[in-house]
Design a protein around this motif. Structure first.
Motif, mmCIF file in Angstrom:
data_model
loop_
_atom_site.group_PDB
_atom_site.id
_atom_site.type_symbol
_atom_site.label_atom_id
_atom_site.label_comp_id
_atom_site.label_asym_id
_atom_site.label_seq_id
_atom_site.Cartn_x
_atom_site.Cartn_y
_atom_site.Cartn_z
ATOM 1 N N LEU A 158 0.406 -0.784 1.544
ATOM 2 C CA LEU A 158 -0.077 0.598 1.568
ATOM 3 C C LEU A 158 0.205 1.249 2.917
ATOM 4 N N ALA A 159 0.026 0.496 4.004
ATOM 5 C CA ALA A 159 0.294 1.041 5.339
ATOM 6 C C ALA A 159 1.770 1.412 5.487
ATOM 7 N N GLY A 160 2.655 0.567 4.965
ATOM 8 C CA GLY A 160 4.086 0.868 5.021
ATOM 9 C C GLY A 160 4.431 2.144 4.274
ATOM 10 N N TYR A 161 3.828 2.306 3.115
ATOM 11 C CA TYR A 161 4.063 3.507 2.318
ATOM 12 C C TYR A 161 3.487 4.739 3.013
ATOM 13 N N LEU A 162 2.250 4.653 3.478
ATOM 14 C CA LEU A 162 1.610 5.792 4.142
ATOM 15 C C LEU A 162 2.386 6.205 5.394
ATOM 16 N N THR A 163 2.893 5.223 6.133
ATOM 17 C CA THR A 163 3.692 5.522 7.328
ATOM 18 C C THR A 163 4.966 6.267 6.941
ATOM 19 N N ALA A 164 5.590 5.833 5.844
ATOM 20 C CA ALA A 164 6.804 6.518 5.369
ATOM 21 C C ALA A 164 6.491 7.958 4.980
ATOM 22 N N GLU A 165 5.380 8.160 4.281
ATOM 23 C CA GLU A 165 4.993 9.518 3.886
ATOM 24 C C GLU A 165 4.621 10.369 5.104
ATOM 25 N N GLN A 166 4.026 9.737 6.096
ATOM 26 C CA GLN A 166 3.678 10.450 7.328
ATOM 27 C C GLN A 166 4.951 10.939 8.020
ATOM 28 N N GLY A 167 5.961 10.093 8.020
ATOM 29 C CA GLY A 167 7.250 10.467 8.613
ATOM 30 C C GLY A 167 7.910 11.631 7.899
ATOM 31 N N LEU A 168 7.591 11.786 6.610
ATOM 32 C CA LEU A 168 8.149 12.886 5.815
ATOM 33 C C LEU A 168 7.264 14.133 5.845
ATOM 34 N N GLY A 169 6.138 14.034 6.533
ATOM 35 C CA GLY A 169 5.237 15.182 6.641
ATOM 36 C C GLY A 169 4.315 15.370 5.451
ATOM 37 N N ARG A 170 4.259 14.381 4.564
ATOM 38 C CA ARG A 170 3.384 14.505 3.392
ATOM 39 C C ARG A 170 2.010 13.884 3.641
ATOM 40 N N LEU A 171 1.847 13.299 4.803
ATOM 41 C CA LEU A 171 0.554 12.799 5.276
ATOM 42 C C LEU A 171 0.421 13.323 6.703
ATOM 43 N N ALA A 172 -0.748 13.805 7.055
ATOM 44 C CA ALA A 172 -0.946 14.437 8.365
ATOM 45 C C ALA A 172 -0.473 13.537 9.504
ATOM 46 N N ALA A 173 0.142 14.146 10.496
ATOM 47 C CA ALA A 173 0.687 13.402 11.629
ATOM 48 C C ALA A 173 -0.386 12.635 12.394
ATOM 49 N N ASP A 174 -1.608 13.160 12.395
ATOM 50 C CA ASP A 174 -2.687 12.494 13.133
ATOM 51 C C ASP A 174 -3.516 11.544 12.254
ATOM 52 N N ALA A 175 -3.088 11.345 11.016
ATOM 53 C CA ALA A 175 -3.809 10.422 10.125
ATOM 54 C C ALA A 175 -3.700 8.998 10.667
ATOM 55 N N ASP A 176 -4.795 8.260 10.661
ATOM 56 C CA ASP A 176 -4.819 6.890 11.165
ATOM 57 C C ASP A 176 -4.533 5.922 10.009
ATOM 58 N N VAL A 177 -3.260 5.624 9.844
ATOM 59 C CA VAL A 177 -2.826 4.755 8.747
ATOM 60 C C VAL A 177 -3.480 3.381 8.844
ATOM 61 N N SER A 178 -3.711 2.898 10.062
ATOM 62 C CA SER A 178 -4.306 1.565 10.236
ATOM 63 C C SER A 178 -5.748 1.518 9.724
ATOM 64 N N ARG A 179 -6.375 2.665 9.553
ATOM 65 C CA ARG A 179 -7.723 2.715 8.969
ATOM 66 C C ARG A 179 -7.680 3.104 7.493
ATOM 67 N N LEU A 180 -6.784 4.009 7.156
ATOM 68 C CA LEU A 180 -6.705 4.480 5.769
ATOM 69 C C LEU A 180 -6.299 3.365 4.808
ATOM 70 N N ALA A 181 -5.302 2.558 5.191
ATOM 71 C CA ALA A 181 -4.809 1.510 4.286
ATOM 72 C C ALA A 181 -5.899 0.500 3.927
ATOM 73 N N PRO A 182 -6.605 -0.096 4.910
ATOM 74 C CA PRO A 182 -7.653 -1.054 4.516
ATOM 75 C C PRO A 182 -8.818 -0.397 3.777
ATOM 76 N N THR A 183 -9.087 0.876 4.073
ATOM 77 C CA THR A 183 -10.155 1.564 3.345
ATOM 78 C C THR A 183 -9.772 1.714 1.879
ATOM 79 N N LEU A 184 -8.504 2.055 1.631
ATOM 80 C CA LEU A 184 -8.014 2.129 0.248
ATOM 81 C C LEU A 184 -8.101 0.769 -0.441
ATOM 82 N N VAL A 185 -7.729 -0.286 0.290
ATOM 83 C CA VAL A 185 -7.777 -1.641 -0.279
ATOM 84 C C VAL A 185 -9.208 -2.002 -0.670
ATOM 85 N N GLY A 186 -10.146 -1.777 0.232
ATOM 86 C CA GLY A 186 -11.541 -2.119 -0.055
ATOM 87 C C GLY A 186 -12.104 -1.325 -1.213
ATOM 88 N N ALA A 187 -11.842 -0.014 -1.216
ATOM 89 C CA ALA A 187 -12.354 0.837 -2.292
ATOM 90 C C ALA A 187 -11.744 0.431 -3.636
#
Length: 198
Positions: free
Chosen positions: A136-165
């Motif tokens: 998930l972190a790899g995917y979110l980072t790729a989307e961040q690079g494309l501007g589809r996820l905010a540049a200041d989004a903390d992927v290292s927190r979002l990915a594990p939160t998605l996993v847990g949820a």
């Protein structure tokens, strides 16, 4: 059970049997006898290819991790297509199948298996859960690079939160998958304002 039954690929046949047991009956039903019965072979076949049942389980989990990482490459390649929420919803439904949820339970309650996997994996953390987080972190980072996820989004927190949820959602349904709409709602809720494209 005859011992002369020829198996084309014994390891894969035994892994497939373990997968079926996990999906249909859960981790408590996963024994060497159940695996060899399901695979249609003598119990000695398993011990001919693996030093012990714990060694078999560790190899099975590592094999499933490699399949999961292949799914991760497909998800990463989907960056920039569809919607971020839609891609993540589809990925979570695939990644958190019944076998994956059962593997997490199996690893949690089997100390010997956990030790073997800790020695075999560089990633650390809970097997399957950690790798899904990396996917998930790899995917979110790729989307961040494309501007589809905010540049200041903390992927290292979002990915594990998605996993847990997602794990709580999939593990709490007694083998029944959640509705895709419910998974999407969780994705959108976790990502929140970080989603510049839904």
């Amino acid at each position: 059970m005859p011992t002369g039954v020829h198996l084309r690929d014994p390891r894969e046949q035994l892994f497939a049997a373990a997968e079926q047991i996990l999906e249909q009956e859960g981790p408590d039903a996963l024994t060497s006898r159940a695996v060899t019965l399901r695979a249609g072979c003598a119990k000695g076949v398993l011990h001919r290819h693996f030093e012990s049942f714990d060694a078999f389980l560790a190899e099975y989990v590592l094999d499933r991790i490699s399949l999961l990482q292949a799914q991760g490459a497909v998800l990463r390649d989907s960056a920039g297509t569809g919607t971020v929420a839609g891609n993540l919803t589809d990925a979570l439904i695939k990644l958190f199948g019944p076998a994956a949820v059962s593997i997490v339970a199996l690893v949690t309650f089997n100390n010997q298996l956990r030790v073997r996997l800790r020695e075999a994996r560089a990633a650390g953390g809970v097997p399957i859960m950690t790798e899904i987080g990396q996917v998930l972190a790899g995917y979110l980072t790729a989307e961040q690079g494309l501007g589809r996820l905010a540049a200041d989004a903390d992927v290292s927190r979002l990915a594990p939160t998605l996993v847990g949820a997602a794990h709580l959602m999939f593990a709490g349904l007694d083998g029944l998958p959640p509705w895709p709409e419910d998974v999407r709602d969780v994705v959108v809720s976790v990502l929140g304002s970080a989603l510049t494209s839904r």
